[in-house]
Scaffold this motif. Structure first.
Motif, PDB file in Angstrom:
ATOM      1  N   SER A   1      52.028  35.436  49.748  1.00  0.00           N
ATOM      2  CA  SER A   1      50.883  35.863  48.934  1.00  0.00           C
ATOM      3  C   SER A   1      50.404  34.771  47.987  1.00  0.00           C
ATOM      4  CB  SER A   1      51.219  37.124  48.133  1.00  0.00           C
ATOM      5  OG  SER A   1      51.426  38.205  49.010  1.00  0.00           O
ATOM      6  N   ARG A   2      51.329  34.086  47.347  1.00  0.00           N
ATOM      7  CA  ARG A   2      50.927  33.002  46.430  1.00  0.00           C
ATOM      8  C   ARG A   2      50.279  31.858  47.195  1.00  0.00           C
ATOM      9  NH1 ARG A   2      53.518  32.993  41.014  1.00  0.00           N
ATOM     10  NH2 ARG A   2      54.729  34.905  40.953  1.00  0.00           N
ATOM     11  N   ALA A   3      50.802  31.562  48.370  1.00  0.00           N
ATOM     12  CA  ALA A   3      50.217  30.499  49.193  1.00  0.00           C
ATOM     13  C   ALA A   3      48.804  30.892  49.629  1.00  0.00           C
ATOM     14  CB  ALA A   3      51.096  30.216  50.408  1.00  0.00           C
ATOM     15  N   VAL A   4      48.599  32.177  49.915  1.00  0.00           N
ATOM     16  CA  VAL A   4      47.258  32.655  50.244  1.00  0.00           C
ATOM     17  C   VAL A   4      46.349  32.469  49.029  1.00  0.00           C
ATOM     18  CG1 VAL A   4      45.877  34.716  50.766  1.00  0.00           C
ATOM     19  CG2 VAL A   4      47.978  34.247  52.057  1.00  0.00           C
ATOM     20  N   GLY A   5      46.848  32.805  47.847  1.00  0.00           N
ATOM     21  CA  GLY A   5      46.072  32.606  46.621  1.00  0.00           C
ATOM     22  C   GLY A   5      45.699  31.146  46.421  1.00  0.00           C
ATOM     23  N   GLN A   6      46.632  30.255  46.705  1.00  0.00           N
ATOM     24  CA  GLN A   6      46.341  28.823  46.583  1.00  0.00           C
ATOM     25  C   GLN A   6      45.282  28.406  47.596  1.00  0.00           C
ATOM     26  OE1 GLN A   6      50.282  27.232  47.015  1.00  0.00           O
ATOM     27  NE2 GLN A   6      50.729  27.418  44.827  1.00  0.00           N
ATOM     28  N   ALA A   7      45.361  28.939  48.804  1.00  0.00           N
ATOM     29  CA  ALA A   7      44.351  28.626  49.820  1.00  0.00           C
ATOM     30  C   ALA A   7      42.975  29.106  49.365  1.00  0.00           C
ATOM     31  CB  ALA A   7      44.725  29.270  51.156  1.00  0.00           C
ATOM     32  N   MET A   8      42.915  30.309  48.787  1.00  0.00           N
ATOM     33  CA  MET A   8      41.624  30.821  48.324  1.00  0.00           C
ATOM     34  C   MET A   8      41.084  29.961  47.185  1.00  0.00           C
ATOM     35  SD  MET A   8      41.083  33.200  50.434  1.00  0.00           S
ATOM     36  CE  MET A   8      42.269  32.738  51.686  1.00  0.00           C
ATOM     37  N   GLY A   9      41.965  29.522  46.288  1.00  0.00           N
ATOM     38  CA  GLY A   9      41.546  28.671  45.175  1.00  0.00           C
ATOM     39  C   GLY A   9      41.057  27.303  45.620  1.00  0.00           C
ATOM     40  N   ALA A  10      41.527  26.855  46.783  1.00  0.00           N
ATOM     41  CA  ALA A  10      41.132  25.549  47.312  1.00  0.00           C
ATOM     42  C   ALA A  10      39.987  25.644  48.314  1.00  0.00           C
ATOM     43  CB  ALA A  10      42.347  24.889  47.975  1.00  0.00           C
ATOM     44  N   ASN A  11      39.448  26.823  48.520  1.00  0.00           N
ATOM     45  CA  ASN A  11      38.409  27.055  49.515  1.00  0.00           C
ATOM     46  C   ASN A  11      37.211  26.132  49.262  1.00  0.00           C
ATOM     47  OD1 ASN A  11      36.440  28.062  51.227  1.00  0.00           O
ATOM     48  ND2 ASN A  11      36.468  30.129  50.378  1.00  0.00           N
ATOM     49  N   PRO A  12      36.915  25.225  50.193  1.00  0.00           N
ATOM     50  CA  PRO A  12      35.788  24.315  49.979  1.00  0.00           C
ATOM     51  C   PRO A  12      34.425  24.940  50.281  1.00  0.00           C
ATOM     52  CG  PRO A  12      36.816  23.833  52.085  1.00  0.00           C
ATOM     53  CD  PRO A  12      37.644  24.915  51.425  1.00  0.00           C
ATOM     54  N   ILE A  13      34.437  26.148  50.870  1.00  0.00           N
ATOM     55  CA  ILE A  13      33.176  26.760  51.303  1.00  0.00           C
ATOM     56  C   ILE A  13      33.134  28.233  50.865  1.00  0.00           C
ATOM     57  CG2 ILE A  13      31.568  26.977  53.248  1.00  0.00           C
ATOM     58  CD1 ILE A  13      33.448  25.082  54.823  1.00  0.00           C
ATOM     59  N   PRO A  14      33.264  28.476  49.531  1.00  0.00           N
ATOM     60  CA  PRO A  14      33.239  29.866  49.082  1.00  0.00           C
ATOM     61  C   PRO A  14      31.919  30.534  49.459  1.00  0.00           C
ATOM     62  CG  PRO A  14      32.979  28.369  47.224  1.00  0.00           C
ATOM     63  CD  PRO A  14      33.286  27.528  48.422  1.00  0.00           C
ATOM     64  N   LEU A  15      31.937  31.815  49.553  1.00  0.00           N
ATOM     65  CA  LEU A  15      30.880  32.695  50.020  1.00  0.00           C
ATOM     66  C   LEU A  15      30.866  32.716  51.540  1.00  0.00           C
ATOM     67  CD1 LEU A  15      28.579  34.693  49.659  1.00  0.00           C
ATOM     68  CD2 LEU A  15      27.014  32.751  49.482  1.00  0.00           C
ATOM     69  N   ILE A  16      30.700  31.559  52.186  1.00  0.00           N
ATOM     70  CA  ILE A  16      30.705  31.540  53.646  1.00  0.00           C
ATOM     71  C   ILE A  16      32.103  31.888  54.149  1.00  0.00           C
ATOM     72  CG2 ILE A  16      30.401  30.076  55.680  1.00  0.00           C
ATOM     73  CD1 ILE A  16      28.137  28.667  54.070  1.00  0.00           C
ATOM     74  N   ILE A  17      33.127  31.286  53.555  1.00  0.00           N
ATOM     75  CA  ILE A  17      34.508  31.756  53.719  1.00  0.00           C
ATOM     76  C   ILE A  17      34.708  32.661  52.510  1.00  0.00           C
ATOM     77  CG2 ILE A  17      36.954  31.151  53.805  1.00  0.00           C
ATOM     78  CD1 ILE A  17      36.098  28.394  54.920  1.00  0.00           C
ATOM     79  N   PRO A  18      34.648  33.979  52.689  1.00  0.00           N
ATOM     80  CA  PRO A  18      34.451  34.912  51.584  1.00  0.00           C
ATOM     81  C   PRO A  18      35.678  35.204  50.727  1.00  0.00           C
ATOM     82  CG  PRO A  18      34.656  36.119  53.624  1.00  0.00           C
ATOM     83  CD  PRO A  18      34.683  34.659  53.989  1.00  0.00           C
ATOM     84  N   CYS A  19      36.164  34.192  50.029  1.00  0.00           N
ATOM     85  CA  CYS A  19      37.349  34.364  49.189  1.00  0.00           C
ATOM     86  C   CYS A  19      37.105  35.360  48.058  1.00  0.00           C
ATOM     87  CB  CYS A  19      37.846  33.021  48.660  1.00  0.00           C
ATOM     88  SG  CYS A  19      36.600  32.081  47.762  1.00  0.00           S
ATOM     89  N   HIS A  20      35.837  35.630  47.731  1.00  0.00           N
ATOM     90  CA  HIS A  20      35.540  36.627  46.699  1.00  0.00           C
ATOM     91  C   HIS A  20      35.941  38.030  47.157  1.00  0.00           C
ATOM     92  CE1 HIS A  20      32.004  36.678  49.302  1.00  0.00           C
ATOM     93  NE2 HIS A  20      31.738  37.896  48.853  1.00  0.00           N
ATOM     94  N   ARG A  21      36.191  38.211  48.444  1.00  0.00           N
ATOM     95  CA  ARG A  21      36.571  39.526  48.980  1.00  0.00           C
ATOM     96  C   ARG A  21      38.076  39.751  48.971  1.00  0.00           C
ATOM     97  NH1 ARG A  21      32.360  38.840  53.933  1.00  0.00           N
ATOM     98  NH2 ARG A  21      30.477  39.187  52.698  1.00  0.00           N
ATOM     99  N   VAL A  22      38.831  38.811  48.422  1.00  0.00           N
ATOM    100  CA  VAL A  22      40.288  38.948  48.360  1.00  0.00           C
ATOM    101  C   VAL A  22      40.669  39.420  46.962  1.00  0.00           C
ATOM    102  CG1 VAL A  22      42.514  37.819  48.685  1.00  0.00           C
ATOM    103  CG2 VAL A  22      40.533  37.081  50.044  1.00  0.00           C
ATOM    104  N   LEU A  23      41.327  40.575  46.918  1.00  0.00           N
ATOM    105  CA  LEU A  23      41.701  41.202  45.650  1.00  0.00           C
ATOM    106  C   LEU A  23      43.212  41.196  45.474  1.00  0.00           C
ATOM    107  CD1 LEU A  23      39.372  44.346  45.900  1.00  0.00           C
ATOM    108  CD2 LEU A  23      38.897  42.163  44.765  1.00  0.00           C
TER     109      LEU A  23
END
Length: 184
Positions: free
Chosen positions: A116-138
């Motif tokens: 889970s923490r590694a997933v959080g780190q991946a979302m924080g490093a997302n170079p293409i937010p919105l298109i890769i919709p990290c805002h949808r991860v709660l």
């Protein structure tokens, strides 16, 4: 990489692309100079979008205007992105408009809820937010959790609200029309 800025109803976005696809997207919340500085790292230069990139810009503008947009077919350039992050992003791209998932759910799909923490780190490093919709991860409690874009969690909440998602609702409830139990 080539970059350009464009205005939307949410503010100025920045986009970066290569011949392989979209490589960067910068969400609104920075002044133009800061936006260009973030986009232009690693030698990126100003460019004129071709038809494919212009189409993505039009989709982002439509999203910012509150229209339902499916970015999953957009060609992405994830060169230089760690393999684990690419796997997490590939799973996340299956989470559509108005849907959410959790860090733990993505971690389980990747093989171990302990990721889970590694997933959080991946979302924080997302170079293409919105298109890769990290805002949808709660977070597991349905709360927004973190968001590394300008505006932090408040920006995430605004993006979710555009999609009809009330943070605090348990992931998946909105698909069934349930209200947030904490708010009644």
């Amino acid at each position: 990489m080539r970059i350009t800025l464009f205005d939307t109803e949410l503010g100025a976005f920045g986009i970066g692309w290569t011949d392989a696809g979209i490589a960067r997207l910068q969400l609104p919340g920075l002044d133009e100079a800061a936006l260009l500085t973030r986009l232009a790292r690693d030698g990126a230069v100003a460019g004129q979008p071709g038809a494919a990139v212009a189409d993505v810009i039009a989709q982002v503008k439509a999203y910012a205007a509150g229209k339902v947009v499916d970015f999953s077919p957009v060609a992405l350039d994830l060169g230089g992105v760690a393999a684990f992050h690419r796997r997490a992003y590939a799973l996340l791209l299956q989470t559509g408009w108005g849907e959410t998932t959790t860090y733990g759910a993505l971690a389980r799909q990747l093989g171990d809820v302990g990721l889970s923490r590694a997933v959080g780190q991946a979302m924080g490093a997302n170079p293409i937010p919105l298109i890769i919709p990290c805002h949808r991860v709660l977070a597991c409690n349905g709360k927004p959790g973190g968001f590394s874009a300008p505006g932090g969690a408040e920006a995430k909440l605004r993006m979710l609200a555009l999609e009809g998602v009330a943070a605090g609702a348990h992931p998946g409830q909105l698909a069934f029309g349930f209200q947030d139990l904490e708010r009644g």
